[in-house]
Design a protein around this motif. Structure first.
Motif, PDB file in Angstrom:
ATOM      1  N   ILE A  36       0.882  -1.165   0.000  1.00 50.15           N
ATOM      2  CA  ILE A  36       0.000   0.000   0.000  1.00 50.15           C
ATOM      3  C   ILE A  36       0.920   1.215   0.000  1.00 50.15           C
ATOM      4  N   GLU A  37       0.972   1.911  -1.116  1.00 45.08           N
ATOM      5  CA  GLU A  37       1.852   3.064  -1.272  1.00 45.08           C
ATOM      6  C   GLU A  37       1.021   4.326  -1.433  1.00 45.08           C
ATOM      7  N   SER A  46       6.936  19.170  -5.608  1.00 46.40           N
ATOM      8  CA  SER A  46       7.428  17.802  -5.783  1.00 46.40           C
ATOM      9  C   SER A  46       6.417  16.872  -5.131  1.00 46.40           C
ATOM     10  N   PHE A  47       6.826  15.654  -4.802  1.00 49.81           N
ATOM     11  CA  PHE A  47       5.916  14.705  -4.167  1.00 49.81           C
ATOM     12  C   PHE A  47       6.596  14.039  -2.985  1.00 49.81           C
ATOM     13  N   VAL A  48       5.803  13.756  -1.976  1.00 45.14           N
ATOM     14  CA  VAL A  48       6.231  12.894  -0.883  1.00 45.14           C
ATOM     15  C   VAL A  48       5.590  11.544  -1.162  1.00 45.14           C
ATOM     16  N   ALA A  49       6.411  10.512  -1.178  1.00 42.97           N
ATOM     17  CA  ALA A  49       5.914   9.160  -1.426  1.00 42.97           C
ATOM     18  C   ALA A  49       6.298   8.274  -0.256  1.00 42.97           C
ATOM     19  N   GLY A  50       5.487   7.288  -0.009  1.00 44.62           N
ATOM     20  CA  GLY A  50       5.783   6.363   1.079  1.00 44.62           C
ATOM     21  C   GLY A  50       4.879   5.156   1.010  1.00 44.62           C
ATOM     22  N   ARG A  51       4.878   4.421   2.111  1.00 45.30           N
ATOM     23  CA  ARG A  51       4.104   3.183   2.167  1.00 45.30           C
ATOM     24  C   ARG A  51       3.699   2.900   3.603  1.00 45.30           C
ATOM     25  N   PHE A  52       2.778   1.965   3.750  1.00 45.64           N
ATOM     26  CA  PHE A  52       2.440   1.410   5.055  1.00 45.64           C
ATOM     27  C   PHE A  52       3.032   0.018   5.103  1.00 45.64           C
ATOM     28  N   ASN A  53       3.907  -0.213   6.063  1.00 40.55           N
ATOM     29  CA  ASN A  53       4.637  -1.480   6.125  1.00 40.55           C
ATOM     30  C   ASN A  53       3.847  -2.618   6.755  1.00 40.55           C
ATOM     31  N   THR A  54       2.829  -2.283   7.556  1.00 38.50           N
ATOM     32  CA  THR A  54       2.085  -3.324   8.261  1.00 38.50           C
ATOM     33  C   THR A  54       0.592  -3.204   7.957  1.00 38.50           C
ATOM     34  N   PHE A  55       0.066  -4.237   7.340  1.00 28.63           N
ATOM     35  CA  PHE A  55      -1.374  -4.311   7.063  1.00 28.63           C
ATOM     36  C   PHE A  55      -1.727  -5.780   6.887  1.00 28.63           C
ATOM     37  N   ALA A  56      -3.001  -6.057   6.918  1.00 38.19           N
ATOM     38  CA  ALA A  56      -3.470  -7.435   6.771  1.00 38.19           C
ATOM     39  C   ALA A  56      -4.858  -7.406   6.150  1.00 38.19           C
ATOM     40  N   GLY A  57      -5.233  -8.520   5.552  1.00 39.24           N
ATOM     41  CA  GLY A  57      -6.568  -8.579   4.984  1.00 39.24           C
ATOM     42  C   GLY A  57      -6.822  -9.870   4.244  1.00 39.24           C
ATOM     43  N   ASP A  58      -8.024  -9.956   3.731  1.00 37.25           N
ATOM     44  CA  ASP A  58      -8.415 -11.115   2.946  1.00 37.25           C
ATOM     45  C   ASP A  58      -9.425 -10.680   1.897  1.00 37.25           C
TER      46      ASP A  58
END
Length: 191
Positions: A36-37, A46-58
């Protein structure tokens, strides 16, 4: 002979019915085959970009009945990672993610619009910063099939955008920075 034919027909019907049902998958975050970015304009320069390192789902998916698909994802908001420790600390603050008060964000699908050619719109409720609102994700099937370890996988990409003010984010960096784009890669392992 009639009993044998009836039994064979019944067995074939049951097999066809079971193969036409949606399969349930767990999102493969353990193998890091999902992401998930986010991206947001920084003052329009400009842009700030990143991600979420912890997630879960089905999710539940059947390519022949895409409209019956379902998705459920929970994100640990404190896992935000923009590759800059001080900025991440600020992103976790009440100015943005407010992770102390709202440690999770979530998306729960409500319907799917099949657009053909493996494309669809995933509609659902997105809960972020204590606010729940409808959100639509443009998605595409990447593929599905057996993996080398005896499992079965299905993969998708998706993208969406939302206004920060719609989720009570108080920090205002101007009109160029008012929306966040999300890019999603989802690979699931059949349960």
């Amino acid at each position: 002979m009639k009993k044998g034919l009836l039994a064979t027909t019944l067995a074939a019907s049951l097999m066809m019915a079971s193969s036409a049902q949606a399969a349930d998958y767990v999102i493969d975050t353990e193998g890091a085959h999902a992401s998930i970015e986010f991206r947001v304009s920084h003052l329009g320069y400009s842009f700030v970009a990143g991600r979420f390192n912890t997630f879960a789902g089905d999710f539940s998916f059947d390519e022949t009945k895409i409209a019956d698909s379902k998705v459920n994802v929970t994100i640990n908001t404190a896992s935000v990672d923009s590759n800059h420790a001080e900025r991440d600390k600020h992103l976790r603050s009440p100015d943005f993610l407010n992770t102390a008060k709202f440690p999770e964000a979530s998306f729960v699908s409500t319907s799917v619009d099949d657009k053909g050619d493996g494309k669809f719109v995933l509609n659902g409720n997105f809960t972020f910063n204590g606010v729940t609102r409808p959100l639509a994700i443009d998605a595409k099937i990447i593929g599905e099939g057996s993996d080398p370890w005896g499992g079965y996988r299905a993969g998708f990409t998706g993208s969406t955008e939302f206004a920060l003010k719609d989720y009570n984010v108080q920090m205002d960096l101007g009109p160029a920075s008012s929306h966040v784009s999300l890019n999603l890669v989802v690979e699931g392992i059949k349960k």
